[in-house]
Design a protein around this motif. Structure first.
Motif, PDB file in Angstrom:
ATOM      1  N   ARG A  82      -8.069   0.416  16.289  1.00 15.80           N
ATOM      2  CA  ARG A  82      -9.426   0.696  16.761  1.00 15.80           C
ATOM      3  C   ARG A  82     -10.239   1.479  15.725  1.00 15.80           C
ATOM      4  N   LEU A  83      -9.577   1.984  14.713  1.00 19.76           N
ATOM      5  CA  LEU A  83     -10.248   2.764  13.669  1.00 19.76           C
ATOM      6  C   LEU A  83     -10.691   1.855  12.521  1.00 19.76           C
ATOM      7  N   ARG A  84     -11.580   2.384  11.694  1.00 22.37           N
ATOM      8  CA  ARG A  84     -12.025   1.663  10.506  1.00 22.37           C
ATOM      9  C   ARG A  84     -11.948   2.591   9.293  1.00 22.37           C
TER      10      ARG A  84
ATOM     11  N   GLY B 145       0.862  -1.166   0.000  1.00 21.07           N
ATOM     12  CA  GLY B 145       0.000   0.000   0.000  1.00 21.07           C
ATOM     13  C   GLY B 145       0.908   1.229   0.000  1.00 21.07           C
ATOM     14  N   ASP B 146       0.328   2.375   0.352  1.00 22.26           N
ATOM     15  CA  ASP B 146       1.104   3.572   0.652  1.00 22.26           C
ATOM     16  C   ASP B 146       1.563   3.450   2.107  1.00 22.26           C
ATOM     17  N   LEU B 147       2.877   3.469   2.324  1.00 23.05           N
ATOM     18  CA  LEU B 147       3.412   3.126   3.641  1.00 23.05           C
ATOM     19  C   LEU B 147       3.749   4.368   4.463  1.00 23.05           C
ATOM     20  N   VAL B 148       3.153   4.416   5.658  1.00 23.66           N
ATOM     21  CA  VAL B 148       3.418   5.479   6.630  1.00 23.66           C
ATOM     22  C   VAL B 148       3.605   4.824   7.997  1.00 23.66           C
ATOM     23  N   PRO B 149       4.377   5.455   8.891  1.00 24.16           N
ATOM     24  CA  PRO B 149       4.666   4.815  10.173  1.00 24.16           C
ATOM     25  C   PRO B 149       3.725   5.236  11.299  1.00 24.16           C
ATOM     26  N   THR B 150       3.635   4.361  12.301  1.00 22.36           N
ATOM     27  CA  THR B 150       2.968   4.701  13.545  1.00 22.36           C
ATOM     28  C   THR B 150       3.987   5.280  14.519  1.00 22.36           C
TER      29      THR B 150
ATOM     30  N   PHE C 294      -0.124   8.077  16.657  1.00 20.41           N
ATOM     31  CA  PHE C 294      -0.898   6.949  17.175  1.00 20.41           C
ATOM     32  C   PHE C 294      -0.003   5.711  17.270  1.00 20.41           C
ATOM     33  N   THR C 295      -0.242   4.891  18.275  1.00 19.42           N
ATOM     34  CA  THR C 295       0.382   3.564  18.289  1.00 19.42           C
ATOM     35  C   THR C 295      -0.399   2.665  17.355  1.00 19.42           C
ATOM     36  N   LEU C 296       0.198   1.540  17.001  1.00 20.03           N
ATOM     37  CA  LEU C 296      -0.512   0.600  16.142  1.00 20.03           C
ATOM     38  C   LEU C 296      -1.793   0.114  16.822  1.00 20.03           C
ATOM     39  N   ALA C 297      -1.719  -0.168  18.098  1.00 19.92           N
ATOM     40  CA  ALA C 297      -2.911  -0.639  18.810  1.00 19.92           C
ATOM     41  C   ALA C 297      -4.040   0.386  18.727  1.00 19.92           C
TER      42      ALA C 297
ATOM     43  N   HIS D 192       5.681   0.973  13.522  1.00 20.70           N
ATOM     44  CA  HIS D 192       5.108   0.012  12.588  1.00 20.70           C
ATOM     45  C   HIS D 192       4.741   0.719  11.280  1.00 20.70           C
ATOM     46  N   LEU D 193       4.780  -0.007  10.168  1.00 20.10           N
ATOM     47  CA  LEU D 193       4.361   0.545   8.883  1.00 20.10           C
ATOM     48  C   LEU D 193       2.924   0.133   8.599  1.00 20.10           C
ATOM     49  N   VAL D 194       2.091   1.116   8.274  1.00 17.90           N
ATOM     50  CA  VAL D 194       0.698   0.844   7.943  1.00 17.90           C
ATOM     51  C   VAL D 194       0.380   1.408   6.569  1.00 17.90           C
ATOM     52  N   CYS D 195      -0.753   0.977   6.027  1.00 16.25           N
ATOM     53  CA  CYS D 195      -1.132   1.337   4.662  1.00 16.25           C
ATOM     54  C   CYS D 195      -2.237   2.389   4.679  1.00 16.25           C
ATOM     55  N   ARG D 196      -1.860   3.616   4.390  1.00 17.72           N
ATOM     56  CA  ARG D 196      -2.778   4.749   4.252  1.00 17.72           C
ATOM     57  C   ARG D 196      -2.287   5.604   3.106  1.00 17.72           C
ATOM     58  N   HIS D 197      -3.210   6.270   2.433  1.00 17.57           N
ATOM     59  CA  HIS D 197      -2.822   7.141   1.319  1.00 17.57           C
ATOM     60  C   HIS D 197      -1.911   8.262   1.786  1.00 17.57           C
TER      61      HIS D 197
END
Length: 389
Positions: A149-151, A90-95, A142-145, A99-104
Protein backbone atom coordinates in the motif's frame (compact mmCIF):
# COMPACT_ATOMS: atom_id res chain seq x y z
CA UNK A 1 47.20 8.02 -10.33
CA UNK A 2 50.75 7.55 -11.50
CA UNK A 3 51.84 5.04 -8.90
CA UNK A 4 53.65 1.75 -9.02
CA UNK A 5 50.53 -0.08 -7.93
CA UNK A 6 48.29 1.50 -10.57
CA UNK A 7 50.84 0.66 -13.25
CA UNK A 8 51.02 -2.95 -12.10
CA UNK A 9 47.26 -3.39 -11.94
CA UNK A 10 46.27 -1.44 -15.04
CA UNK A 11 48.88 -3.27 -17.05
CA UNK A 12 49.50 -0.36 -19.41
CA UNK A 13 47.87 0.40 -22.73
CA UNK A 14 47.91 -3.22 -23.88
CA UNK A 15 45.53 -4.26 -21.14
CA UNK A 16 43.33 -1.25 -21.77
CA UNK A 17 43.11 -2.06 -25.47
CA UNK A 18 42.15 -5.62 -24.64
CA UNK A 19 39.47 -4.53 -22.20
CA UNK A 20 38.17 -1.87 -24.56
CA UNK A 21 36.66 -4.48 -26.83
CA UNK A 22 34.63 -5.94 -23.99
CA UNK A 23 32.88 -2.68 -23.16
CA UNK A 24 29.18 -2.58 -24.03
CA UNK A 25 27.48 0.69 -24.84
CA UNK A 26 23.98 1.59 -23.69
CA UNK A 27 22.52 0.01 -26.78
CA UNK A 28 24.44 -3.21 -26.29
CA UNK A 29 26.96 -2.46 -29.07
CA UNK A 30 30.53 -3.63 -28.63
CA UNK A 31 33.08 -0.83 -28.67
CA UNK A 32 36.35 -1.69 -30.36
CA UNK A 33 37.59 -4.02 -33.08
CA UNK A 34 36.19 -7.49 -33.63
CA UNK A 35 39.53 -9.26 -33.26
CA UNK A 36 40.19 -7.58 -29.94
CA UNK A 37 36.66 -8.42 -28.83
CA UNK A 38 37.32 -12.10 -29.44
CA UNK A 39 40.52 -11.81 -27.41
CA UNK A 40 38.57 -10.19 -24.62
CA UNK A 41 35.97 -12.95 -24.74
CA UNK A 42 38.74 -15.50 -24.32
CA UNK A 43 40.22 -13.58 -21.42
CA UNK A 44 36.84 -13.54 -19.72
CA UNK A 45 36.18 -17.25 -20.11
CA UNK A 46 33.96 -17.02 -23.16
CA UNK A 47 31.28 -15.03 -21.37
CA UNK A 48 30.44 -17.64 -18.73
CA UNK A 49 29.68 -16.57 -15.20
CA UNK A 50 31.29 -13.75 -13.26
CA UNK A 51 34.45 -13.75 -15.37
CA UNK A 52 32.39 -13.12 -18.51
CA UNK A 53 31.45 -9.60 -17.45
CA UNK A 54 33.09 -6.53 -19.00
CA UNK A 55 35.91 -4.99 -16.95
CA UNK A 56 35.67 -2.56 -15.27
CA UNK A 57 32.13 -3.72 -14.53
CA UNK A 58 29.54 -0.98 -14.11
CA UNK A 59 27.03 -1.81 -11.38
CA UNK A 60 23.84 0.25 -11.17
CA UNK A 61 23.76 1.04 -7.44
CA UNK A 62 20.18 0.40 -6.27
CA UNK A 63 19.30 0.85 -9.93
CA UNK A 64 19.92 4.18 -11.63
CA UNK A 65 19.34 5.85 -8.28
CA UNK A 66 20.86 9.12 -9.43
CA UNK A 67 17.76 9.60 -11.56
CA UNK A 68 14.91 7.67 -9.92
CA UNK A 69 13.96 6.76 -6.33
CA UNK A 70 16.20 3.86 -5.35
CA UNK A 71 15.16 0.21 -5.26
CA UNK A 72 12.16 0.62 -7.53
CA UNK A 73 11.48 -1.20 -10.76
CA UNK A 74 11.73 2.22 -12.39
CA UNK A 75 15.29 2.66 -11.13
CA UNK A 76 16.24 -0.90 -12.09
CA UNK A 77 14.74 -0.53 -15.56
CA UNK A 78 16.54 2.75 -16.23
CA UNK A 79 19.87 1.23 -15.16
CA UNK A 80 19.42 -1.47 -17.80
CA UNK A 81 18.32 1.04 -20.41
CA UNK A 82 21.48 3.03 -19.73
CA UNK A 83 23.59 -0.09 -20.27
CA UNK A 84 24.63 -1.10 -16.73
CA UNK A 85 26.34 -4.51 -16.69
CA UNK A 86 24.69 -5.43 -13.38
CA UNK A 87 21.81 -3.94 -11.41
CA UNK A 88 21.96 -3.97 -7.62
CA UNK A 89 18.41 -5.24 -7.19
CA UNK A 90 18.07 -5.01 -4.33
CA UNK A 91 18.90 -4.61 -0.64
CA UNK A 92 16.92 -7.47 0.90
CA UNK A 93 14.93 -7.11 4.13
CA UNK A 94 12.02 -9.25 5.37
CA UNK A 95 8.39 -8.52 6.08
CA UNK A 96 6.59 -9.74 9.19
CA UNK A 97 5.16 -12.64 7.19
CA UNK A 98 8.56 -13.69 5.85
CA UNK A 99 8.66 -12.19 2.35
CA UNK A 100 11.85 -10.52 1.08
CA UNK A 101 11.48 -6.96 -0.20
CA UNK A 102 13.89 -4.44 -1.67
CA UNK A 103 14.65 -1.46 0.58
CA UNK A 104 17.93 0.22 1.45
CA UNK A 105 17.24 -0.36 5.14
CA UNK A 106 14.49 -2.02 7.17
CA UNK A 107 13.56 1.47 8.39
CA UNK A 108 11.37 2.87 5.60
CA UNK A 109 10.45 6.35 6.84
CA UNK A 110 12.93 7.98 4.47
CA UNK A 111 12.27 5.87 1.39
CA UNK A 112 8.47 5.51 1.35
CA UNK A 113 5.36 7.58 2.03
CA UNK A 114 4.55 5.57 5.16
CA UNK A 115 4.37 8.77 7.25
CA UNK A 116 1.43 9.88 5.11
CA UNK A 117 -0.59 6.79 6.06
CA UNK A 118 -2.46 7.53 9.30
CA UNK A 119 -3.40 3.87 9.66
CA UNK A 120 0.30 3.10 10.25
CA UNK A 121 1.08 5.95 12.64
CA UNK A 122 1.10 3.54 15.58
CA UNK A 123 3.81 1.43 13.97
CA UNK A 124 6.41 4.18 14.42
CA UNK A 125 8.90 3.01 17.03
CA UNK A 126 12.55 3.04 18.10
CA UNK A 127 14.70 -0.05 17.70
CA UNK A 128 18.38 -0.81 18.12
CA UNK A 129 19.78 -1.77 14.75
CA UNK A 130 23.35 -3.08 14.86
CA UNK A 131 23.93 -1.22 18.10
CA UNK A 132 22.43 2.09 16.95
CA UNK A 133 19.01 3.44 18.07
CA UNK A 134 16.83 4.05 15.00
CA UNK A 135 13.39 5.61 15.04
CA UNK A 136 10.85 5.05 12.31
CA UNK A 137 8.84 2.33 10.61
CA UNK A 138 10.38 -1.11 10.01
CA UNK A 139 9.59 -3.67 7.33
CA UNK A 140 9.49 -6.52 9.85
CA UNK A 141 6.45 -4.87 11.47
CA UNK A 142 4.43 -4.94 8.24
CA UNK A 143 2.92 -7.74 6.19
CA UNK A 144 3.67 -7.75 2.50
CA UNK A 145 0.10 -6.74 1.74
CA UNK A 146 0.51 -3.69 3.99
CA UNK A 147 3.84 -2.69 2.43
CA UNK A 148 2.27 -2.89 -1.02
CA UNK A 149 0.00 0.00 0.00
CA UNK A 150 3.05 2.26 0.28
CA UNK A 151 4.93 4.03 -2.50
CA UNK A 152 8.63 4.84 -2.83
CA UNK A 153 10.05 8.35 -2.49
CA UNK A 154 13.47 9.91 -3.08
CA UNK A 155 15.80 9.24 -0.12
CA UNK A 156 18.09 12.30 -0.49
CA UNK A 157 15.94 15.10 -1.96
CA UNK A 158 18.45 17.79 -0.97
CA UNK A 159 20.94 16.27 -3.40
CA UNK A 160 18.41 15.03 -5.95
CA UNK A 161 15.41 17.36 -6.01
CA UNK A 162 14.62 16.34 -9.59
CA UNK A 163 14.04 12.76 -8.44
CA UNK A 164 11.13 13.89 -6.28
CA UNK A 165 9.16 14.20 -9.51
CA UNK A 166 8.79 10.42 -9.31
CA UNK A 167 7.74 10.21 -5.66
CA UNK A 168 4.74 7.95 -5.31
CA UNK A 169 5.04 6.33 -8.74
CA UNK A 170 6.43 2.91 -7.75
CA UNK A 171 5.64 0.39 -5.04
CA UNK A 172 8.13 -1.65 -3.02
CA UNK A 173 9.23 -4.65 -5.10
CA UNK A 174 9.68 -8.13 -3.67
CA UNK A 175 12.79 -10.15 -4.43
CA UNK A 176 10.65 -12.70 -6.25
CA UNK A 177 9.23 -9.93 -8.45
CA UNK A 178 12.80 -8.86 -9.21
CA UNK A 179 13.74 -12.40 -10.23
CA UNK A 180 10.77 -12.55 -12.60
CA UNK A 181 11.63 -9.08 -13.92
CA UNK A 182 15.19 -10.26 -14.56
CA UNK A 183 13.92 -13.17 -16.68
CA UNK A 184 11.52 -10.93 -18.58
CA UNK A 185 14.24 -8.38 -19.35
CA UNK A 186 16.67 -11.12 -20.40
CA UNK A 187 14.12 -12.39 -22.93
CA UNK A 188 13.28 -8.91 -24.22
CA UNK A 189 16.87 -7.78 -24.60
CA UNK A 190 18.30 -11.00 -25.96
CA UNK A 191 21.18 -10.97 -23.48
CA UNK A 192 21.56 -12.05 -19.88
CA UNK A 193 20.58 -9.49 -17.26
CA UNK A 194 22.61 -9.66 -14.03
CA UNK A 195 21.55 -8.64 -10.53
CA UNK A 196 23.59 -8.08 -7.34
CA UNK A 197 21.33 -8.28 -4.25
CA UNK A 198 22.61 -7.51 -0.76
CA UNK A 199 21.48 -9.22 2.44
CA UNK A 200 20.91 -6.45 4.99
CA UNK A 201 21.58 -6.90 8.71
CA UNK A 202 21.42 -10.71 8.65
CA UNK A 203 22.38 -11.14 12.33
CA UNK A 204 19.68 -8.70 13.42
CA UNK A 205 17.01 -10.51 11.43
CA UNK A 206 18.15 -13.99 12.44
CA UNK A 207 17.61 -13.03 16.08
CA UNK A 208 14.05 -12.06 15.12
CA UNK A 209 13.45 -15.49 13.57
CA UNK A 210 13.60 -14.04 10.05
CA UNK A 211 16.85 -15.56 8.73
CA UNK A 212 17.72 -14.12 5.33
CA UNK A 213 20.12 -16.65 3.88
CA UNK A 214 17.69 -19.58 3.80
CA UNK A 215 14.97 -17.43 2.27
CA UNK A 216 17.31 -16.15 -0.45
CA UNK A 217 18.57 -19.65 -1.21
CA UNK A 218 15.02 -21.01 -1.45
CA UNK A 219 13.99 -18.38 -3.98
CA UNK A 220 17.14 -18.81 -6.05
CA UNK A 221 16.61 -22.57 -6.20
CA UNK A 222 12.98 -22.07 -7.16
CA UNK A 223 14.04 -19.90 -10.07
CA UNK A 224 17.03 -22.02 -11.09
CA UNK A 225 19.55 -19.33 -10.20
CA UNK A 226 21.69 -20.96 -7.53
CA UNK A 227 24.67 -22.30 -9.51
CA UNK A 228 28.17 -20.92 -10.00
CA UNK A 229 27.39 -19.33 -13.38
CA UNK A 230 24.03 -17.92 -12.30
CA UNK A 231 23.56 -14.20 -13.10
CA UNK A 232 23.01 -13.38 -9.43
CA UNK A 233 25.90 -12.18 -7.23
CA UNK A 234 25.15 -12.11 -3.51
CA UNK A 235 26.76 -9.67 -1.07
CA UNK A 236 26.70 -8.77 2.61
CA UNK A 237 28.64 -6.69 5.12
CA UNK A 238 28.64 -9.68 7.47
CA UNK A 239 31.28 -12.29 6.56
CA UNK A 240 29.51 -15.07 8.45
CA UNK A 241 26.41 -14.46 6.35
CA UNK A 242 28.47 -15.03 3.22
CA UNK A 243 29.94 -18.17 4.80
CA UNK A 244 26.41 -19.39 5.46
CA UNK A 245 25.39 -18.66 1.88
CA UNK A 246 28.44 -20.53 0.62
CA UNK A 247 26.96 -23.68 2.15
CA UNK A 248 23.50 -23.07 0.68
CA UNK A 249 24.10 -21.93 -2.91
CA UNK A 250 26.86 -21.97 -5.54
CA UNK A 251 26.44 -18.33 -6.59
CA UNK A 252 29.31 -15.87 -6.73
CA UNK A 253 29.63 -14.26 -3.29
CA UNK A 254 31.09 -10.91 -2.21
CA UNK A 255 32.03 -9.61 1.25
CA UNK A 256 31.32 -5.90 1.65
CA UNK A 257 33.86 -3.89 3.63
CA UNK A 258 33.23 -0.58 5.38
CA UNK A 259 35.80 1.74 6.98
CA UNK A 260 39.06 0.25 8.19
CA UNK A 261 38.34 0.82 11.88
CA UNK A 262 34.81 -0.62 11.79
CA UNK A 263 33.78 -4.13 12.88
CA UNK A 264 31.21 -6.20 11.01
CA UNK A 265 28.17 -6.54 13.26
CA UNK A 266 28.31 -10.33 13.24
CA UNK A 267 31.85 -10.01 14.66
CA UNK A 268 30.57 -7.69 17.38
CA UNK A 269 27.80 -10.14 18.33
CA UNK A 270 30.22 -13.08 18.37
CA UNK A 271 32.93 -11.25 20.32
CA UNK A 272 35.35 -11.40 17.39
CA UNK A 273 37.74 -8.45 17.93
CA UNK A 274 38.81 -8.15 14.30
CA UNK A 275 38.11 -4.99 12.32
CA UNK A 276 37.94 -4.40 8.58
CA UNK A 277 41.63 -3.49 8.77
CA UNK A 278 42.30 -7.12 9.74
CA UNK A 279 40.15 -8.43 6.88
CA UNK A 280 42.08 -6.49 4.23
CA UNK A 281 45.47 -7.87 5.27
CA UNK A 282 46.89 -10.61 3.06
CA UNK A 283 45.90 -13.17 5.69
CA UNK A 284 42.39 -11.78 5.95
CA UNK A 285 41.93 -11.73 2.18
CA UNK A 286 43.11 -15.33 1.87
CA UNK A 287 40.53 -16.29 4.47
CA UNK A 288 37.76 -14.49 2.58
CA UNK A 289 38.85 -16.24 -0.63
CA UNK A 290 38.06 -19.54 1.09
CA UNK A 291 34.31 -18.85 0.89
CA UNK A 292 33.81 -15.86 -1.46
CA UNK A 293 34.82 -14.76 -4.92
CA UNK A 294 35.16 -11.06 -4.27
CA UNK A 295 35.11 -8.06 -1.97
CA UNK A 296 33.15 -4.84 -2.14
CA UNK A 297 35.29 -2.29 -0.29
CA UNK A 298 34.44 1.33 0.30
CA UNK A 299 36.41 3.44 -2.17
CA UNK A 300 38.43 4.88 0.72
CA UNK A 301 40.01 1.45 1.24
CA UNK A 302 41.29 1.63 -2.35
CA UNK A 303 42.49 5.26 -2.26
CA UNK A 304 42.33 6.94 1.16
CA UNK A 305 41.47 10.61 1.53
CA UNK A 306 43.42 13.12 3.60
CA UNK A 307 42.00 15.41 6.28
CA UNK A 308 40.81 17.82 3.59
CA UNK A 309 38.98 15.06 1.74
CA UNK A 310 41.44 14.87 -1.15
CA UNK A 311 42.71 11.60 -2.59
CA UNK A 312 46.12 10.41 -1.44
CA UNK A 313 47.99 7.36 -2.77
CA UNK A 314 46.35 3.97 -3.46
CA UNK A 315 46.75 1.23 -0.90
CA UNK A 316 47.91 -2.26 -1.81
CA UNK A 317 44.37 -3.63 -1.50
CA UNK A 318 43.80 -4.19 -5.22
CA UNK A 319 47.08 -6.03 -5.66
CA UNK A 320 46.65 -8.08 -2.49
CA UNK A 321 43.06 -9.04 -3.29
CA UNK A 322 43.96 -10.09 -6.82
CA UNK A 323 46.81 -12.21 -5.48
CA UNK A 324 44.26 -13.93 -3.24
CA UNK A 325 42.09 -14.59 -6.29
CA UNK A 326 39.40 -12.06 -5.37
CA UNK A 327 37.70 -9.50 -7.58
CA UNK A 328 37.01 -5.97 -6.29
CA UNK A 329 33.80 -4.02 -6.87
CA UNK A 330 34.15 -0.90 -4.66
CA UNK A 331 31.29 1.46 -3.78
CA UNK A 332 29.97 4.12 -4.58
CA UNK A 333 30.67 6.72 -7.27
CA UNK A 334 28.08 9.49 -7.58
CA UNK A 335 28.10 12.58 -9.76
CA UNK A 336 27.13 15.12 -7.11
CA UNK A 337 29.72 17.27 -5.34
CA UNK A 338 29.18 16.11 -1.73
CA UNK A 339 29.92 12.49 -2.61
CA UNK A 340 33.16 13.13 -4.53
CA UNK A 341 36.71 13.52 -3.19
CA UNK A 342 37.40 17.21 -2.55
CA UNK A 343 39.83 17.47 -5.47
CA UNK A 344 37.01 16.62 -7.90
CA UNK A 345 34.28 18.92 -6.57
CA UNK A 346 33.10 21.99 -8.47
CA UNK A 347 31.65 24.61 -6.17
CA UNK A 348 29.50 23.88 -3.13
CA UNK A 349 26.02 23.28 -4.59
CA UNK A 350 24.89 19.91 -3.13
CA UNK A 351 22.94 19.12 -6.30
CA UNK A 352 25.67 20.16 -8.76
CA UNK A 353 27.92 17.69 -10.56
CA UNK A 354 31.66 17.70 -9.99
CA UNK A 355 34.49 16.27 -12.10
CA UNK A 356 33.29 12.69 -11.70
CA UNK A 357 35.16 11.59 -14.83
CA UNK A 358 38.41 12.57 -13.14
CA UNK A 359 37.42 10.51 -10.12
CA UNK A 360 36.63 7.49 -12.31
CA UNK A 361 40.05 7.78 -13.95
CA UNK A 362 41.78 7.76 -10.59
CA UNK A 363 39.91 4.72 -9.30
CA UNK A 364 40.01 2.73 -12.55
CA UNK A 365 43.79 3.25 -12.70
CA UNK A 366 44.19 1.20 -9.50
CA UNK A 367 43.03 -1.93 -11.34
CA UNK A 368 39.63 -2.39 -9.67
CA UNK A 369 37.39 -4.87 -11.47
CA UNK A 370 34.30 -2.69 -11.37
CA UNK A 371 32.44 -0.07 -9.39
CA UNK A 372 29.01 0.67 -7.99
CA UNK A 373 27.55 3.91 -9.30
CA UNK A 374 24.27 5.79 -8.93
CA UNK A 375 24.75 7.09 -12.49
CA UNK A 376 25.39 4.13 -14.84
CA UNK A 377 25.50 6.28 -17.98
CA UNK A 378 28.36 8.33 -16.54
CA UNK A 379 30.17 5.15 -15.48
CA UNK A 380 29.92 3.68 -18.97
CA UNK A 381 31.32 6.81 -20.58
CA UNK A 382 34.15 6.87 -18.06
CA UNK A 383 34.92 3.22 -18.80
CA UNK A 384 34.95 3.91 -22.53
CA UNK A 385 37.46 6.71 -21.98
CA UNK A 386 39.61 4.52 -19.75
CA UNK A 387 39.84 1.41 -21.89
CA UNK A 388 40.37 3.28 -25.15
CA UNK A 389 43.10 5.65 -23.96
Amino acid sequence: MGTRESNEQAGGTGRRALLGAAVLGAGGTVLGLGGTARAADARHGGGRGLKGLPVPTIVGHRGASGYRPEHTLGAYQLALDMGADIVEAGDLVPTRDGHLVCRHEPEIGGTTDVADHPEFAGRRTTKTLDGVPVTGWFTEDFTLAELKRLRAVERIPANRPHNTLYDGRWEIPTFEEVLRWQDEQTRKRGKQVWIYPELKHPTYFRKLGLGLEERVAKLLRRHGKDDKNAPVILQSFEPTSIERLNKLVDNSLVVLLSGATTRPWDFVEAGDPRTVADLVTRKGLREIAGYAQGIGPTLDLVIPRDAAGRLTEPTTLVRDAHRAGLILHPYTLRNENPFLPADFRKGTDPDAYGDVFGAYRAYFATGIDGVFTDHPDTGLLAREDFVNN
